[in-house]
Design a protein around this motif. Sequence first.
Motif, PDB file in Angstrom:
ATOM      1  N   VAL A  13       0.838  -1.199   0.000  1.00  0.00           N
ATOM      2  CA  VAL A  13       0.000   0.000   0.000  1.00  0.00           C
ATOM      3  C   VAL A  13       0.875   1.252   0.000  1.00  0.00           C
ATOM      4  O   VAL A  13       1.750   1.404   0.860  1.00  0.00           O
ATOM      5  CB  VAL A  13      -0.939   0.019   1.230  1.00  0.00           C
ATOM      6  CG1 VAL A  13      -1.713   1.336   1.290  1.00  0.00           C
ATOM      7  CG2 VAL A  13      -1.912  -1.157   1.177  1.00  0.00           C
ATOM      8  N   THR A  59      -0.499   4.459   0.092  1.00  0.00           N
ATOM      9  CA  THR A  59      -1.117   5.464   0.954  1.00  0.00           C
ATOM     10  C   THR A  59      -2.375   4.920   1.607  1.00  0.00           C
ATOM     11  O   THR A  59      -3.186   4.258   0.944  1.00  0.00           O
ATOM     12  CB  THR A  59      -1.499   6.732   0.147  1.00  0.00           C
ATOM     13  OG1 THR A  59      -0.362   7.197  -0.592  1.00  0.00           O
ATOM     14  CG2 THR A  59      -2.000   7.835   1.065  1.00  0.00           C
ATOM     15  N   TYR A  60      -2.526   5.179   2.892  1.00  0.00           N
ATOM     16  CA  TYR A  60      -3.789   4.999   3.600  1.00  0.00           C
ATOM     17  C   TYR A  60      -4.406   6.390   3.755  1.00  0.00           C
ATOM     18  O   TYR A  60      -3.889   7.235   4.476  1.00  0.00           O
ATOM     19  CB  TYR A  60      -3.574   4.401   4.992  1.00  0.00           C
ATOM     20  CG  TYR A  60      -3.682   2.897   5.069  1.00  0.00           C
ATOM     21  CD1 TYR A  60      -4.906   2.289   5.321  1.00  0.00           C
ATOM     22  CD2 TYR A  60      -2.563   2.085   4.906  1.00  0.00           C
ATOM     23  CE1 TYR A  60      -5.018   0.905   5.406  1.00  0.00           C
ATOM     24  CE2 TYR A  60      -2.657   0.708   4.993  1.00  0.00           C
ATOM     25  CZ  TYR A  60      -3.890   0.123   5.243  1.00  0.00           C
ATOM     26  OH  TYR A  60      -3.992  -1.242   5.329  1.00  0.00           O
ATOM     27  N   PHE A  61      -5.534   6.640   3.072  1.00  0.00           N
ATOM     28  CA  PHE A  61      -6.185   7.944   3.186  1.00  0.00           C
ATOM     29  C   PHE A  61      -6.976   8.043   4.490  1.00  0.00           C
ATOM     30  O   PHE A  61      -7.079   9.108   5.084  1.00  0.00           O
ATOM     31  CB  PHE A  61      -7.107   8.185   1.990  1.00  0.00           C
ATOM     32  CG  PHE A  61      -6.358   8.269   0.686  1.00  0.00           C
ATOM     33  CD1 PHE A  61      -5.648   9.413   0.364  1.00  0.00           C
ATOM     34  CD2 PHE A  61      -6.341   7.209  -0.198  1.00  0.00           C
ATOM     35  CE1 PHE A  61      -4.951   9.508  -0.832  1.00  0.00           C
ATOM     36  CE2 PHE A  61      -5.652   7.287  -1.392  1.00  0.00           C
ATOM     37  CZ  PHE A  61      -4.944   8.433  -1.712  1.00  0.00           C
ATOM     38  N   ASP A  94      -0.021   9.964   3.890  1.00  0.00           N
ATOM     39  CA  ASP A  94      -0.264   8.600   4.338  1.00  0.00           C
ATOM     40  C   ASP A  94      -0.570   8.638   5.838  1.00  0.00           C
ATOM     41  O   ASP A  94       0.261   9.079   6.640  1.00  0.00           O
ATOM     42  CB  ASP A  94       0.966   7.728   4.071  1.00  0.00           C
ATOM     43  CG  ASP A  94       0.695   6.248   4.325  1.00  0.00           C
ATOM     44  OD1 ASP A  94      -0.290   5.916   5.005  1.00  0.00           O
ATOM     45  OD2 ASP A  94       1.489   5.418   3.848  1.00  0.00           O
ATOM     46  N   TYR A 101      -9.160   3.072   3.572  1.00  0.00           N
ATOM     47  CA  TYR A 101      -9.270   3.469   2.174  1.00  0.00           C
ATOM     48  C   TYR A 101      -7.846   3.640   1.673  1.00  0.00           C
ATOM     49  O   TYR A 101      -7.106   4.508   2.154  1.00  0.00           O
ATOM     50  CB  TYR A 101     -10.060   4.772   2.050  1.00  0.00           C
ATOM     51  CG  TYR A 101     -10.289   5.225   0.630  1.00  0.00           C
ATOM     52  CD1 TYR A 101     -10.749   4.339  -0.350  1.00  0.00           C
ATOM     53  CD2 TYR A 101     -10.069   6.549   0.246  1.00  0.00           C
ATOM     54  CE1 TYR A 101     -10.968   4.748  -1.648  1.00  0.00           C
ATOM     55  CE2 TYR A 101     -10.293   6.974  -1.046  1.00  0.00           C
ATOM     56  CZ  TYR A 101     -10.741   6.068  -1.992  1.00  0.00           C
ATOM     57  OH  TYR A 101     -10.955   6.478  -3.294  1.00  0.00           O
ATOM     58  N   VAL A 102      -7.440   2.782   0.724  1.00  0.00           N
ATOM     59  CA  VAL A 102      -6.036   2.698   0.358  1.00  0.00           C
ATOM     60  C   VAL A 102      -5.817   3.007  -1.117  1.00  0.00           C
ATOM     61  O   VAL A 102      -6.740   2.954  -1.932  1.00  0.00           O
ATOM     62  CB  VAL A 102      -5.471   1.288   0.664  1.00  0.00           C
ATOM     63  CG1 VAL A 102      -5.693   0.928   2.124  1.00  0.00           C
ATOM     64  CG2 VAL A 102      -6.097   0.228  -0.246  1.00  0.00           C
ATOM     65  N   GLU A 103      -4.560   3.305  -1.423  1.00  0.00           N
ATOM     66  CA  GLU A 103      -4.118   3.470  -2.808  1.00  0.00           C
ATOM     67  C   GLU A 103      -2.900   2.579  -3.009  1.00  0.00           C
ATOM     68  O   GLU A 103      -1.908   2.695  -2.291  1.00  0.00           O
ATOM     69  CB  GLU A 103      -3.758   4.918  -3.098  1.00  0.00           C
ATOM     70  CG  GLU A 103      -3.313   5.141  -4.549  1.00  0.00           C
ATOM     71  CD  GLU A 103      -3.070   6.610  -4.848  1.00  0.00           C
ATOM     72  OE1 GLU A 103      -3.821   7.170  -5.658  1.00  0.00           O
ATOM     73  OE2 GLU A 103      -2.146   7.180  -4.259  1.00  0.00           O
ATOM     74  N   ARG A 120      -7.564   2.956  -6.184  1.00  0.00           N
ATOM     75  CA  ARG A 120      -7.974   3.086  -4.796  1.00  0.00           C
ATOM     76  C   ARG A 120      -9.206   2.236  -4.488  1.00  0.00           C
ATOM     77  O   ARG A 120     -10.068   2.053  -5.345  1.00  0.00           O
ATOM     78  CB  ARG A 120      -8.292   4.558  -4.479  1.00  0.00           C
ATOM     79  CG  ARG A 120      -7.141   5.518  -4.788  1.00  0.00           C
ATOM     80  CD  ARG A 120      -7.554   6.964  -4.576  1.00  0.00           C
ATOM     81  NE  ARG A 120      -6.458   7.889  -4.879  1.00  0.00           N
ATOM     82  CZ  ARG A 120      -6.545   9.204  -4.756  1.00  0.00           C
ATOM     83  NH1 ARG A 120      -7.671   9.762  -4.332  1.00  0.00           N
ATOM     84  NH2 ARG A 120      -5.506   9.962  -5.051  1.00  0.00           N
ATOM     85  N   ASN A 166     -11.637   0.594  -0.760  1.00  0.00           N
ATOM     86  CA  ASN A 166     -11.801   0.362   0.674  1.00  0.00           C
ATOM     87  C   ASN A 166     -11.570  -1.112   0.966  1.00  0.00           C
ATOM     88  O   ASN A 166     -12.061  -1.972   0.228  1.00  0.00           O
ATOM     89  CB  ASN A 166     -13.217   0.740   1.122  1.00  0.00           C
ATOM     90  CG  ASN A 166     -13.453   2.232   1.145  1.00  0.00           C
ATOM     91  OD1 ASN A 166     -12.861   2.954   1.935  1.00  0.00           O
ATOM     92  ND2 ASN A 166     -14.326   2.709   0.264  1.00  0.00           N
TER      93      ASN A 166
END
Length: 301
Positions: free
Chosen positions: A185, A187-189, A220, A242-244, A250, A252
């Motif tokens: 992952v 980024t975790y938004f 992140d 919610y990740v990228e 992206r 969930n």
Amino acid sequence: MSAVERFLKSRDLRAPRKDDNFEIKVAEQLDQREFSELVRQYKYAGRETLNYFIITGISDFDLSEIAEEVSHRLPTHEEAHEVVKEPFLAEYEQFGSRLYLAIGYYIYAGSEDPITGASTGVPITQRIVVVIEEDMDLVEIRGSDEGMVENVRDEICKALGKYKPSVKQRPDFGPQFQKEFNSLVETYFNLKVRVDDQEDSTLDSISFTSTEDEEGNRRDAREDDRVEEELSERGAEITMGYVELTEGFRFNINREKGKLSFTKAEQEEKINQVTEIIHNVLRETGEYTQSQISGIEDVPE
């Protein structure tokens, strides 16, 4: 229109201006092959919730055999009665190494008689899509109604003669899965952390949402000191987020329920990519081996 525009850009094709003639302009510029590919990318995909199950031994069946057995068990749309949430087989198709089973069912949408005001129900159809990959025991069922998803899973298992509860489990997205998955992952938004279980605590989880940097990019959330502090506690773990994974890719993820969801209409190839990632992480963490061993639980002594 945004979904079609993303498809065109992914194929280095020109996207017309979004107006009332957008669809016509797209159809005019695509040849038959490109048009067929556009349809295929969104026919079973879109804004989907993906529920994962490990059905031990389903990879032993040929995809054509699975389709045949399911078609024998479930009625067709024409044969189905308008019974609430009774599944029927609307269609099945095989694309490459994947079998797609489109399962329909009826629900009643509420309406009101314009004269009497009495409440009436109008039967409408809903859809669940089962995706079975050749040589893979991880089965993907696309649908937001959790009860119907599990009902359809059970019907597939019954069609193949697999009744045991222990051979149709949701995969374990536990701490080992989290460790492997988090390394992929970017980024975790936002995320939810299950906190350390303390006797005097009134909380069982804390939610965090990332902020934007000076250039307007989301940070992140894992890099925040408070998140790091919570995750360093014994028993703490990320349960949802919610990740990228890559730029613009992206979704969930709900680890506790073994599912993920896309908030925008996503292409089939993108959904297939994330399922392949989930499969590889489960394989790395030994989840398939554990599931196969658990299959002996229902065998009489």
